[in-house]
Design a protein around this motif. Structure first.
Motif, mmCIF file in Angstrom:
data_model
loop_
_atom_site.group_PDB
_atom_site.id
_atom_site.type_symbol
_atom_site.label_atom_id
_atom_site.label_comp_id
_atom_site.label_asym_id
_atom_site.label_seq_id
_atom_site.Cartn_x
_atom_site.Cartn_y
_atom_site.Cartn_z
ATOM 1 N N LEU A 139 0.830 -1.212 0.000
ATOM 2 C CA LEU A 139 0.000 0.000 0.000
ATOM 3 C C LEU A 139 0.862 1.257 0.000
ATOM 4 O O LEU A 139 0.535 2.239 -0.685
ATOM 5 N N GLU A 140 1.951 1.249 0.746
ATOM 6 C CA GLU A 140 2.870 2.392 0.722
ATOM 7 C C GLU A 140 3.447 2.587 -0.675
ATOM 8 O O GLU A 140 3.610 3.725 -1.135
ATOM 9 N N ALA A 141 3.733 1.499 -1.364
ATOM 10 C CA ALA A 141 4.224 1.597 -2.742
ATOM 11 C C ALA A 141 3.158 2.197 -3.652
ATOM 12 O O ALA A 141 3.470 2.995 -4.545
ATOM 13 N N ASP A 142 1.894 1.844 -3.429
ATOM 14 C CA ASP A 142 0.810 2.432 -4.215
ATOM 15 C C ASP A 142 0.744 3.938 -4.006
ATOM 16 O O ASP A 142 0.544 4.705 -4.961
ATOM 17 N N VAL A 143 0.909 4.397 -2.770
ATOM 18 C CA VAL A 143 0.890 5.842 -2.489
ATOM 19 C C VAL A 143 2.059 6.523 -3.214
ATOM 20 O O VAL A 143 1.878 7.581 -3.830
ATOM 21 N N ARG A 144 3.225 5.911 -3.148
ATOM 22 C CA ARG A 144 4.389 6.486 -3.848
ATOM 23 C C ARG A 144 4.137 6.542 -5.349
ATOM 24 O O ARG A 144 4.491 7.518 -6.016
ATOM 25 N N PHE A 145 3.514 5.496 -5.904
ATOM 26 C CA PHE A 145 3.190 5.484 -7.322
ATOM 27 C C PHE A 145 2.238 6.628 -7.669
ATOM 28 O O PHE A 145 2.428 7.330 -8.665
ATOM 29 N N LEU A 146 1.218 6.823 -6.861
ATOM 30 C CA LEU A 146 0.261 7.897 -7.123
ATOM 31 C C LEU A 146 0.931 9.262 -7.045
ATOM 32 O O LEU A 146 0.653 10.152 -7.865
ATOM 33 N N ASP A 147 1.822 9.438 -6.075
ATOM 34 C CA ASP A 147 2.576 10.695 -5.974
ATOM 35 C C ASP A 147 3.431 10.904 -7.219
ATOM 36 O O ASP A 147 3.514 12.011 -7.753
ATOM 37 N N ARG A 148 4.060 9.839 -7.688
ATOM 38 C CA ARG A 148 4.906 9.948 -8.875
ATOM 39 C C ARG A 148 4.072 10.242 -10.116
ATOM 40 O O ARG A 148 4.466 11.044 -10.966
ATOM 41 N N ALA A 149 2.899 9.610 -10.217
ATOM 42 C CA ALA A 149 2.017 9.879 -11.355
ATOM 43 C C ALA A 149 1.598 11.347 -11.368
ATOM 44 O O ALA A 149 1.568 11.991 -12.421
ATOM 45 N N GLU A 150 1.310 11.902 -10.196
ATOM 46 C CA GLU A 150 0.944 13.318 -10.121
ATOM 47 C C GLU A 150 2.117 14.202 -10.521
ATOM 48 O O GLU A 150 1.942 15.196 -11.237
ATOM 49 N N ALA A 151 3.321 13.831 -10.087
ATOM 50 C CA ALA A 151 4.505 14.614 -10.464
ATOM 51 C C ALA A 151 4.715 14.558 -11.975
ATOM 52 O O ALA A 151 5.040 15.577 -12.603
ATOM 53 N N LEU A 152 4.536 13.385 -12.567
ATOM 54 C CA LEU A 152 4.666 13.268 -14.031
ATOM 55 C C LEU A 152 3.617 14.091 -14.759
ATOM 56 O O LEU A 152 3.900 14.711 -15.789
ATOM 57 N N LEU A 153 2.406 14.120 -14.230
ATOM 58 C CA LEU A 153 1.354 14.945 -14.805
ATOM 59 C C LEU A 153 1.741 16.415 -14.774
ATOM 60 O O LEU A 153 1.616 17.130 -15.771
ATOM 61 N N ASN A 154 2.234 16.852 -13.624
ATOM 62 C CA ASN A 154 2.652 18.253 -13.504
ATOM 63 C C ASN A 154 3.807 18.586 -14.447
ATOM 64 O O ASN A 154 3.830 19.669 -15.031
ATOM 65 N N GLU A 155 4.751 17.666 -14.606
ATOM 66 C CA GLU A 155 5.850 17.884 -15.551
ATOM 67 C C GLU A 155 5.334 17.942 -16.984
ATOM 68 O O GLU A 155 5.810 18.756 -17.784
ATOM 69 N N SER A 156 4.337 17.109 -17.312
ATOM 70 C CA SER A 156 3.756 17.111 -18.652
ATOM 71 C C SER A 156 3.051 18.427 -18.958
ATOM 72 O O SER A 156 3.099 18.925 -20.084
ATOM 73 N N ARG A 157 2.427 18.995 -17.953
ATOM 74 C CA ARG A 157 1.703 20.256 -18.143
ATOM 75 C C ARG A 157 2.659 21.417 -18.355
ATOM 76 O O ARG A 157 2.323 22.384 -19.034
ATOM 77 N N LYS A 158 3.867 21.325 -17.770
ATOM 78 C CA LYS A 158 4.856 22.389 -17.932
ATOM 79 C C LYS A 158 5.522 22.334 -19.307
ATOM 80 O O LYS A 158 5.956 23.342 -19.815
ATOM 81 N N ALA A 159 5.582 21.150 -19.864
ATOM 82 C CA ALA A 159 6.298 20.955 -21.145
ATOM 83 C C ALA A 159 5.517 21.487 -22.320
ATOM 84 O O ALA A 159 4.416 21.774 -22.389
#
Length: 176
Positions: free
Chosen positions: A156-176
């Motif tokens: 479950l902790e890995a799932d939370v980290r994955f979701l955080d990373r997905a959000e970070a990737l989304l934010n990076e995609s929006r900046k690009a």
């Protein structure tokens, strides 16, 4: 779960009947996983076919019926020793529903992806709280229950980290 290797491991200790193997499996795993008699007998038949176990005699059960005992062959001993020496690797998931859902939400563009990630994160954190609460009552010793709880917490902790990373990737995609 490898029923095949579980039965071989149990037979490495002593010859046994299908019923005794089922009971030993349940006892060893603290009844965490159910192993029905059909699975035991079918697996033993396959192991016998493959030359890993052989019928080694019979015994009377408490009900007075005769039950066949099985024991490992030399090939069976080699197989179980190889299993103990081999790591258990997680298979690559062909279809991870969460990855699929996040990918589709991003591709569609009309889905509130941050809302989706937040909803998923809240659900995972709720599961994490529940498992943590339940694990407080478990003894801090090596047991199947403790191992399952600890494994679930880490997953479950890995799932939370994955979701955080997905959000970070989304934010990076929006900046690009």
């Amino acid at each position: 779960m490898s029923v095949r290797h579980s039965l071989l491991a149990l037979l490495a200790h002593c010859p046994s009947t299908p019923s005794n193997l089922q009971g030993a499996f349940h006892e060893a795993t603290n009844h965490e996983w159910k192993l029905n008699m059909g699975q035991v007998t079918q697996t033993l038949a396959r192991l016998e076919r493959d030359g890993l176990v052989a019928q080694s005699g019979s015994t009377l059960t408490p009900t007075g019926h005769e039950a066949i005992e099985y024991s490992l062959t030399d090939r069976g001993i080699e197989e179980v020793q190889q299993w103990w020496a081999s790591p258990v690797l997680r298979p690559d998931s062909e279809r991870d529903e969460l990855v699929m859902k996040v990918s589709l939400a991003f591709a569609c563009g009309d889905v509130d992806l941050i809302g989706l990630l937040d909803t998923q994160r809240q659900a995972v954190l709720q599961q994490l709280r529940e498992v943590t609460k339940l694990s407080r009552n478990l003894p801090h010793t090596l047991s199947t229950d403790r191992l399952m709880a600890e494994r679930r917490v880490f997953d479950l902790e890995a799932d939370v980290r994955f979701l955080d990373r997905a959000e970070a990737l989304l934010n990076e995609s929006r900046k690009a």
